[in-house]
Design a protein around this motif. Structure first.
Motif, PDB file in Angstrom:
ATOM      1  N   GLY A  49       0.715   3.802   7.578  1.00 35.34           N
ATOM      2  CA  GLY A  49       1.569   2.598   7.138  1.00 35.34           C
ATOM      3  C   GLY A  49       3.074   2.438   7.704  1.00 35.34           C
ATOM      4  N   GLY A  50       3.214   2.994   9.041  1.00 33.12           N
ATOM      5  CA  GLY A  50       4.439   2.993   9.769  1.00 33.12           C
ATOM      6  C   GLY A  50       4.928   1.509   9.857  1.00 33.12           C
ATOM      7  N   HIS A  51       4.212   0.501  10.142  1.00 33.87           N
ATOM      8  CA  HIS A  51       4.439  -0.804  10.133  1.00 33.87           C
ATOM      9  C   HIS A  51       5.021  -1.377   8.877  1.00 33.87           C
ATOM     10  CE1 HIS A  51       0.412  -0.771   9.146  1.00 33.87           C
ATOM     11  NE2 HIS A  51       0.344  -2.052   8.679  1.00 33.87           N
ATOM     12  N   ARG A  52       4.466  -0.883   7.728  1.00 26.98           N
ATOM     13  CA  ARG A  52       4.773  -1.270   6.684  1.00 26.98           C
ATOM     14  C   ARG A  52       6.146  -0.959   5.939  1.00 26.98           C
ATOM     15  NH1 ARG A  52       1.278  -3.572   2.732  1.00 26.98           N
ATOM     16  NH2 ARG A  52      -0.773  -4.601   3.972  1.00 26.98           N
ATOM     17  N   TYR A  53       6.552   0.268   6.395  1.00 28.49           N
ATOM     18  CA  TYR A  53       7.792   1.115   6.179  1.00 28.49           C
ATOM     19  C   TYR A  53       8.722   0.419   7.147  1.00 28.49           C
ATOM     20  CZ  TYR A  53       5.850   5.396   4.156  1.00 28.49           C
ATOM     21  OH  TYR A  53       5.398   6.201   3.383  1.00 28.49           O
ATOM     22  N   THR A  69       7.727  -0.694   1.168  1.00 31.44           N
ATOM     23  CA  THR A  69       7.602   0.726   0.795  1.00 31.44           C
ATOM     24  C   THR A  69       6.376   1.329   0.140  1.00 31.44           C
ATOM     25  OG1 THR A  69       9.983   0.921   1.351  1.00 31.44           O
ATOM     26  CG2 THR A  69       9.260   2.835   0.541  1.00 31.44           C
ATOM     27  N   GLY A  70       6.239   0.564  -0.873  1.00 30.44           N
ATOM     28  CA  GLY A  70       5.280   0.882  -2.173  1.00 30.44           C
ATOM     29  C   GLY A  70       3.786   0.951  -1.545  1.00 30.44           C
ATOM     30  N   SER A  71       3.517  -0.202  -0.707  1.00 27.49           N
ATOM     31  CA  SER A  71       2.203  -0.121  -0.130  1.00 27.49           C
ATOM     32  C   SER A  71       2.024   0.529   1.016  1.00 27.49           C
ATOM     33  CB  SER A  71       1.653  -1.565   0.321  1.00 27.49           C
ATOM     34  OG  SER A  71       2.719  -2.146   1.119  1.00 27.49           O
ATOM     35  N   ALA A  72       3.281   0.883   1.657  1.00 19.11           N
ATOM     36  CA  ALA A  72       3.298   1.916   2.871  1.00 19.11           C
ATOM     37  C   ALA A  72       2.960   3.465   2.355  1.00 19.11           C
ATOM     38  CB  ALA A  72       4.499   2.021   3.465  1.00 19.11           C
ATOM     39  N   ILE A  73       3.563   3.864   1.138  1.00 21.55           N
ATOM     40  CA  ILE A  73       3.154   5.124   0.540  1.00 21.55           C
ATOM     41  C   ILE A  73       1.696   5.139   0.432  1.00 21.55           C
ATOM     42  CG2 ILE A  73       3.734   6.500  -1.495  1.00 21.55           C
ATOM     43  CD1 ILE A  73       6.621   5.577  -1.205  1.00 21.55           C
TER      44      ILE A  73
END
Length: 106
Positions: free
Chosen positions: A43-47, A52-56
């Motif tokens: 989820g690096g691109h989402r961070y 952050t929630g979906s990246a975690i």
């Protein structure tokens, strides 16, 4: 579309300031794609895009065992455009606050 109407109230000097701030603050397309390619399963691109929630959740599930990362292949452009539109809206709001503060002082 909302930002187009908000920009109409800005002077040419404020529009130049908006452009320079956008160059400084906007999220990079290249960086986003590189993060997806190398760290997509985590989820690096989402961070990077502030999701952050979906990246975690992606990190914990290893990108839904790769399925979520594959789906993001089609969603990244929209997420990037949305984030950059939010950044532009924030800058416009800041410019308008500064303008209002200057008129109150005068």
């Amino acid at each position: 579309m909302q930002n187009i109407y908000a920009k109409q109230d800005l002077s040419s000097q404020e529009l130049q300031l908006l452009a320079s701030e956008m160059d400084r603050r906007k999220k990079s397309t290249t960086t986003t794609w590189l993060l997806w390619f190398f760290l997509g399963g985590l989820g690096g691109h989402r961070y990077y895009l502030g999701r952050t929630g979906s990246a975690i959740a992606m990190t914990l599930t290893l990108g839904g065992l790769g399925i979520w990362s594959l789906i993001d292949l089609f969603l990244i452009s929209g997420m990037l455009n949305k984030k950059n539109t939010e950044v532009e809206s924030q800058i416009i709001s800041e410019l308008k606050l500064m303008k209002n503060a200057r008129t109150r002082e005068a």
